[in-house]
Design a protein around this motif. Structure first.
Motif, PDB file in Angstrom:
ATOM      1  N   VAL A   1       9.262   3.342  -1.070  1.00  0.00           N
ATOM      2  CA  VAL A   1       8.816   3.017  -2.422  1.00  0.00           C
ATOM      3  C   VAL A   1       8.513   4.302  -3.188  1.00  0.00           C
ATOM      4  N   LEU A   2       9.198   4.488  -4.315  1.00  0.00           N
ATOM      5  CA  LEU A   2       8.942   5.611  -5.220  1.00  0.00           C
ATOM      6  C   LEU A   2       8.441   5.021  -6.540  1.00  0.00           C
ATOM      7  N   THR A   3       7.204   5.281  -6.877  1.00  0.00           N
ATOM      8  CA  THR A   3       6.629   4.646  -8.060  1.00  0.00           C
ATOM      9  C   THR A   3       5.831   5.637  -8.893  1.00  0.00           C
ATOM     10  N   GLY A   4       5.752   5.356 -10.172  1.00  0.00           N
ATOM     11  CA  GLY A   4       4.898   6.142 -11.056  1.00  0.00           C
ATOM     12  C   GLY A   4       3.485   5.616 -11.064  1.00  0.00           C
ATOM     13  N   ASP A   5       3.259   4.490 -10.379  1.00  0.00           N
ATOM     14  CA  ASP A   5       1.942   3.871 -10.330  1.00  0.00           C
ATOM     15  C   ASP A   5       1.021   4.666  -9.407  1.00  0.00           C
ATOM     16  N   SER A   6      -0.263   4.318  -9.432  1.00  0.00           N
ATOM     17  CA  SER A   6      -1.247   5.024  -8.606  1.00  0.00           C
ATOM     18  C   SER A   6      -1.069   4.657  -7.139  1.00  0.00           C
ATOM     19  N   GLU A   7      -1.580   5.533  -6.275  1.00  0.00           N
ATOM     20  CA  GLU A   7      -1.416   5.314  -4.849  1.00  0.00           C
ATOM     21  C   GLU A   7      -2.171   4.074  -4.368  1.00  0.00           C
ATOM     22  N   GLY A   8      -3.314   3.779  -5.014  1.00  0.00           N
ATOM     23  CA  GLY A   8      -4.095   2.613  -4.606  1.00  0.00           C
ATOM     24  C   GLY A   8      -3.329   1.323  -4.780  1.00  0.00           C
ATOM     25  N   VAL A   9      -2.730   1.144  -5.961  1.00  0.00           N
ATOM     26  CA  VAL A   9      -1.951  -0.066  -6.239  1.00  0.00           C
ATOM     27  C   VAL A   9      -0.724  -0.113  -5.336  1.00  0.00           C
ATOM     28  N   ALA A  10      -0.041   1.032  -5.183  1.00  0.00           N
ATOM     29  CA  ALA A  10       1.179   1.072  -4.374  1.00  0.00           C
ATOM     30  C   ALA A  10       0.889   0.683  -2.929  1.00  0.00           C
ATOM     31  N   VAL A  11      -0.176   1.231  -2.359  1.00  0.00           N
ATOM     32  CA  VAL A  11      -0.524   0.934  -0.966  1.00  0.00           C
ATOM     33  C   VAL A  11      -0.897  -0.535  -0.806  1.00  0.00           C
ATOM     34  N   LYS A  12      -1.657  -1.067  -1.787  1.00  0.00           N
ATOM     35  CA  LYS A  12      -2.088  -2.463  -1.710  1.00  0.00           C
ATOM     36  C   LYS A  12      -0.886  -3.412  -1.700  1.00  0.00           C
ATOM     37  N   VAL A  13       0.043  -3.169  -2.633  1.00  0.00           N
ATOM     38  CA  VAL A  13       1.220  -4.036  -2.716  1.00  0.00           C
ATOM     39  C   VAL A  13       2.091  -3.877  -1.473  1.00  0.00           C
ATOM     40  N   CYS A  14       2.314  -2.632  -1.053  1.00  0.00           N
ATOM     41  CA  CYS A  14       3.186  -2.375   0.098  1.00  0.00           C
ATOM     42  C   CYS A  14       2.632  -2.982   1.381  1.00  0.00           C
ATOM     43  N   SER A  15       1.311  -2.982   1.516  1.00  0.00           N
ATOM     44  CA  SER A  15       0.703  -3.564   2.715  1.00  0.00           C
ATOM     45  C   SER A  15       0.969  -5.061   2.799  1.00  0.00           C
ATOM     46  N   LYS A  16       1.152  -5.706   1.639  1.00  0.00           N
ATOM     47  CA  LYS A  16       1.374  -7.149   1.608  1.00  0.00           C
ATOM     48  C   LYS A  16       2.842  -7.524   1.821  1.00  0.00           C
ATOM     49  N   VAL A  17       3.741  -6.565   1.616  1.00  0.00           N
ATOM     50  CA  VAL A  17       5.172  -6.896   1.714  1.00  0.00           C
ATOM     51  C   VAL A  17       5.855  -6.267   2.924  1.00  0.00           C
ATOM     52  N   GLY A  18       5.075  -5.561   3.748  1.00  0.00           N
ATOM     53  CA  GLY A  18       5.642  -5.065   4.997  1.00  0.00           C
ATOM     54  C   GLY A  18       6.175  -3.655   4.973  1.00  0.00           C
ATOM     55  N   VAL A  19       5.930  -2.899   3.899  1.00  0.00           N
ATOM     56  CA  VAL A  19       6.328  -1.489   3.878  1.00  0.00           C
ATOM     57  C   VAL A  19       5.244  -0.677   4.571  1.00  0.00           C
ATOM     58  N   GLU A  20       5.644   0.271   5.402  1.00  0.00           N
ATOM     59  CA  GLU A  20       4.713   1.088   6.171  1.00  0.00           C
ATOM     60  C   GLU A  20       3.750   1.843   5.239  1.00  0.00           C
ATOM     61  N   THR A  21       2.433   1.722   5.492  1.00  0.00           N
ATOM     62  CA  THR A  21       1.428   2.315   4.593  1.00  0.00           C
ATOM     63  C   THR A  21       0.596   3.403   5.265  1.00  0.00           C
ATOM     64  N   SER A  22       0.926   3.759   6.503  1.00  0.00           N
ATOM     65  CA  SER A  22       0.093   4.731   7.222  1.00  0.00           C
ATOM     66  C   SER A  22       0.169   6.125   6.607  1.00  0.00           C
ATOM     67  N   CYS A  23       1.253   6.398   5.899  1.00  0.00           N
ATOM     68  CA  CYS A  23       1.408   7.718   5.273  1.00  0.00           C
ATOM     69  C   CYS A  23       1.909   7.537   3.851  1.00  0.00           C
ATOM     70  N   TYR A  24       1.255   8.186   2.914  1.00  0.00           N
ATOM     71  CA  TYR A  24       1.731   8.165   1.527  1.00  0.00           C
ATOM     72  C   TYR A  24       1.434   9.501   0.860  1.00  0.00           C
ATOM     73  N   LEU A  25       2.228   9.817  -0.127  1.00  0.00           N
ATOM     74  CA  LEU A  25       2.078  11.077  -0.861  1.00  0.00           C
ATOM     75  C   LEU A  25       2.064  10.803  -2.358  1.00  0.00           C
ATOM     76  N   THR A  26       1.378  11.651  -3.111  1.00  0.00           N
ATOM     77  CA  THR A  26       1.376  11.554  -4.571  1.00  0.00           C
ATOM     78  C   THR A  26       2.310  12.610  -5.149  1.00  0.00           C
ATOM     79  N   GLY A  27       2.615  12.453  -6.419  1.00  0.00           N
ATOM     80  CA  GLY A  27       3.486  13.408  -7.091  1.00  0.00           C
ATOM     81  C   GLY A  27       2.944  14.819  -7.042  1.00  0.00           C
ATOM     82  N   LYS A  28       1.624  14.946  -7.144  1.00  0.00           N
ATOM     83  CA  LYS A  28       0.995  16.278  -7.104  1.00  0.00           C
ATOM     84  C   LYS A  28       1.232  16.933  -5.746  1.00  0.00           C
ATOM     85  N   GLU A  29       1.140  16.142  -4.680  1.00  0.00           N
ATOM     86  CA  GLU A  29       1.366  16.678  -3.334  1.00  0.00           C
ATOM     87  C   GLU A  29       2.843  17.032  -3.126  1.00  0.00           C
TER      88      GLU A  29
END
Length: 884
Positions: free
Chosen positions: A552-580
């Protein structure tokens, strides 16, 4: 002499193109410096646009707004291409030679062979033409299912029409994400930035103005009041009058020089490598066969004719037909799953894809943004925050996204739209993906000016100096900032998309600029909910089961992205922001993309960089997006995927368009792509191994037989019959196991298959020779027609049967059954070959009728061949781990 003629034609063509470009440039320059009143008079148009009658007349005069490159694709042109090919040319040469030997210089003229050869030319041409027409028709129907639109003024009313219906004189309205449909002169602009890198190579968008700000000496593409066909609006809004359409545009004038063969993908390069291998083998074989037959049989004319015919018989001339038919069939099949393929060649890349990068909104979520909360910075419900957000969304003139529409709808529900009567918009700063915010400057009835800004929370906090806290305006110091952040983060963790709203009074006069976006007062937040799709989890799981990882590549915040991804089965153990991502070098990013499946708060260039890092690691990457910010990664990806409701530039960049924004639809498309890929690979492996085996058989026969093993007309007839038997391949089934993982083109696999399976067919050809020589007693030159008939029947039927042996790694007819079209085509050809060989029809091909005593031996040879193929298939699979 010929080289000089080619150089002359090349220079003449370039001169014509240059002249066309000069004419277009001169026309546009004249229009660029023309007074607007004179410009409107020239096109007999007013500010309310053309009338419907004017538009109809202009359409007849100027034609459709479509670029053509001079490459004719008429029915006659396609028919000529079907007839004029190397296979038919050699057939016609043989027909001419046969005409002289069998008719003109023969005491007993025999027209049979000549008629058969001409019949072969007609039939093979018709097959190629009909299949080509079907493919062409399918491609045209699919292309009509997707189209870019333009907003024009007709009879004073804004109307959405297909870009191809735009005519000179049309008044076109543009906003962010729109493609400029023709060459235009801007008559109104507001912060209009245009990306024209497709023409100039510029990496940054340029600002356009309605007034004349350029000098006559400026380069054409530097004229600031001219927009060019094929470029696109990045931000702002504008209105322009169409100056030129289709080939009369600046882009159209360069179309011929820009047009050319696109770079070949890995699959096409692989097909070329196998074809060139077979051609090299033939180039070696033709002189060898010629010399052997010439010296051993003494008839150099027959030997030459036989050698040429063998070369044709070993050419996989049906490869273009099979490939085109299979790709067209795949495209039609995918369209039934609401997947439209813009370029047929993208199908195999689709099946090869092992990583899908996708945005979140509308793909993993319902794409129905709900304004869930509007609150002050403390976190309490606050109508004032909603009012300011409403003013910002309503008065901005750019592209209103789903967030804006959700705010406007809630304002209507709450009955606060009446406040619009109290304000007038003075200016605005449109949204862009670096600032991630937008501002409007408003003036109320008392003359008070107010700047209202909304945008991404982090970017907004960076420009806010104050905050309204419990009714007081306080300095936004570190302590207060921490409290504000805690409110934002609490709701963000709950899966709400947070947008900050701020304002500032007493803005300095003059034109509004980004510098004015500072020292703002933070009012509060608006929070949105876009619930996950019920089908998203099943789709992510289905893609994963087919070897496609979802990132998932999104312009949305990491909080929203992780929340949605956790509900649809995308791995959430590691995520990065644009700044990183921005802080990483290429090596670190390449390592991170293998671990992380969520990338949040990304800019367009950062999305593109993530895609590139995955490609560097050897992945075939698909990217799915529908916004302006998705154009760079769509272009970078191996296969770009968009939706029919996407902005113009996203649809134009994509290779594949979905009529429904759903990953489950995409999963079905991936499977269809792999099925198409599998059927093409089947034919190539059959052709490569069969042709290699035939080469060995012909050399052995030429060395030991006192006569030709088959006459040219027999070889060509057999070749055509085998081609017919393969016509069902595009419609064939593919084993489910084959569809479970991505498939890449492996030239080494083709070569090993050819070397492993090719000689096996030669062994049984030689056994057939032995049966005909010692058992049927066709062992003298006088008995050559009988020998030739035996090998003709065995060779044809065995090549037909081996289609079923090769098409699957399983046991044919028991564990894996071919599709009905392939069963039908192979059955008809096998029966036809047996009927010809065992009847008086054999004489039509200069063969003798086979005795019934050969039938048991034929069945024994065929059974042995099939059993041996199955045995070696098992060995091959154990050794190489795969079959196709």
């Amino acid at each position: 002499m010929k080289l000089n003629q080619n150089i002359f034609r090349f220079r003449k063509r370039n001169a014509q193109i240059q002249q066309k470009q000069n004419e277009s440039e001169k026309l546009l320059r004249n229009f660029a410096f023309l007074d607007l009143k004179d410009l409107f008079d020239h096109f007999s148009v007013s500010g309310s646009g053309l009338t419907a009658k004017q538009a109809e007349q202009l359409q007849e005069e100027y034609g459709k707004n479509i670029i053509t490159t001079g490459q004719s694709n008429t029915t006659l042109h396609r028919l000529v291409n079907a007839v004029v090919n190397p296979f038919n040319i050699v057939l016609l040469i043989i027909a001419v030679i046969t005409l002289f030997t069998d008719v003109i210089y023969s005491q007993h003229p025999d027209y049979v062979t000549v008629c058969i050869i001409l019949f072969l030319v007609i039939v093979s041409s018709l097959v190629a033409f009909i299949q080509g027409e079907r493919s062409n028709s399918a491609a045209e129907k699919l292309s009509k299912m997707i189209s870019n639109k333009a907003d024009v003024l007709r009879d004073g009313v804004q109307t959405e029409i297909p870009i191809e219906d735009v005519v000179p004189g049309d008044m076109v309205r543009l906003s962010a994400g729109d493609m400029i449909p023709a060459d235009i002169r801007f008559v109104f602009t507001k912060d209009a930035f245009v990306a024209q890198g497709s023409l100039t190579g510029e990496s940054n968008p340029v600002e356009k103005y309605a007034d004349i700000r350029s000098d006559r000496e400026d380069a054409l593409t530097d004229l600031q009041n001219i927009g060019f066909m094929g470029t696109n609006m990045v931000s702002g809004s504008a209105t322009g009058i169409v100056l030129a359409t289709n080939n009369e545009t600046y882009f159209g004038s360069m179309a011929k020089s820009l047009s050319g063969d696109r770079a070949k993908n890995s699959f096409e390069r692989g097909v070329d490598s196998v074809s060139s291998l077979l051609i090299r083998l033939m180039l070696v074989m033709v002189p060898v066969v010629l010399l052997i037959n010439g010296f051993t049989k003494g008839d150099w004319g027959d030997a030459l004719l036989f050698s040429i015919t063998i070369a044709v018989g070993l050419t996989p001339e049906m490869l273009p037909v099979i490939m085109t038919s299979t790709l067209a069939k795949g495209a039609v099949l995918m369209s039934k799953h609401q997947v439209i393929v813009k370029t047929l060649g993208a199908i195999q890349t689709f099946g090869e894809m092992d990583v899908l990068c996708t945005d979140k909104t509308g793909t993993l979520t319902e794409d129905r943004i709900i304004l869930e909360k509007y609150m002050n910075v403390v976190g309490d419900d606050d109508n004032r925050t909603l009012r300011h957000a409403f003013l910002n969304s309503y008065f901005q003139t750019g592209l209103k996204n789903l967030l804006d529409l959700a705010i406007i709808n809630r304002a209507h529900e709450n009955g606060i739209e009446a406040i619009l009567n109290s304000y007038t918009r003075l200016d605005e700063i449109p949204f862009d993906f670096s600032r991630r915010r937008m501002s409007v400057l408003l003036e109320d009835q008392n003359g008070k000016q107010q700047l209202v800004t909304k945008g991404a929370v982090e970017e907004m906090l960076a420009i806010c100096t104050y905050a309204e806290w419990n009714g007081k305006i306080l300095k936004l110091d570190e302590t207060l900032l921490q409290k504000v952040r805690s409110v934002y983060e609490q709701h963000n963790r709950d899966g709400l998309r947070m947008i900050a709203v701020a304002q500032k009074n007493d803005v300095a006069g003059g034109e509004l600029s980004v510098d004015d976006e500072r020292d703002l007062v933070l009012i509060g937040f608006v929070a949105f909910l876009d619930p996950p799709k019920e089908s998203a989890k099943a789709a992510v799981t289905a893609l994963d089961s087919h070897g496609v990882r979802t990132v998932v590549l999104t312009g949305d915040s990491e909080g929203v992205a992780v929340k949605v991804c956790s509900k649809v089965g995308v791995e959430t153990s590691c995520y990065l922001t644009g700044k990183e991502v921005e802080s990483m070098d290429d090596a670190a990013l390449s390592e991170s993309v293998e671990r992380c499946s969520i990338f949040a708060k990304l800019s367009p260039s950062q999305k593109e960089r993530v895609v590139k890092a995955l490609q560097t690691n050897g992945h075939t990457v698909g990217y799915m997006g529908d916004g302006i910010n998705d154009a760079p990664p769509l272009h970078q990806a191996d296969v770009g995927i968009s939706v029919d409701t996407a902005v113009d530039i996203a649809k134009e960049t994509a290779d594949i368009i979905l009529l429904k924004k759903d990953l489950m639809v995409l999963e079905k498309g991936v499977v269809a792509g792999r099925r198409t890929f599998g059927n093409i690979v089947k034919y190539i492996k059959m052709a490569a191994s069969g042709n290699f085996g035939n080469m060995i058989s012909v050399i052995v026969a030429s060395l030991f037989l006192p006569f030709l093993p088959m006459l040219p007309v027999q070889i060509l007839t057999q070749n055509l019959l085998c081609d017919f038997s393969q016509m069902g391949i595009p419609f064939d089934n593919v084993d489910l196991e084959y569809l479970q993982k991505p498939r890449k083109w492996e030239t080494r696999s083709i070569k090993s298959f050819m070397a492993f399976m090719g000689p096996l067919s030669s062994v049984f050809d030689i056994l057939c020779f032995a049966v005909m020589w010692w058992i049927i007693k066709a062992n003298t030159p006088a008995m050559a027609p009988l020998f030739q008939c035996g090998w003709f029947v065995f060779g044809t039927v065995s090549q037909v049967l081996v289609i079923h042996m090769i098409r699957s790694g399983k046991v044919p007819f028991v564990q894996s059954m071919a599709a009905k079209p392939l069963l039908l085509s192979t059955t008809i050809v096998a029966l036809a070959a047996v009927l010809v060989g065992f009847s008086a029809l054999a004489s039509g091909l200069d063969m003798a009728t086979l005795p019934l005593g050969f039938l048991p031996w034929l069945l024994l040879l065929l059974a042995g061949y099939c059993l041996s193929t199955q045995f070696f298939k098992a060995i091959y699979i154990r050794r190489f781990g795969e079959w196709l």
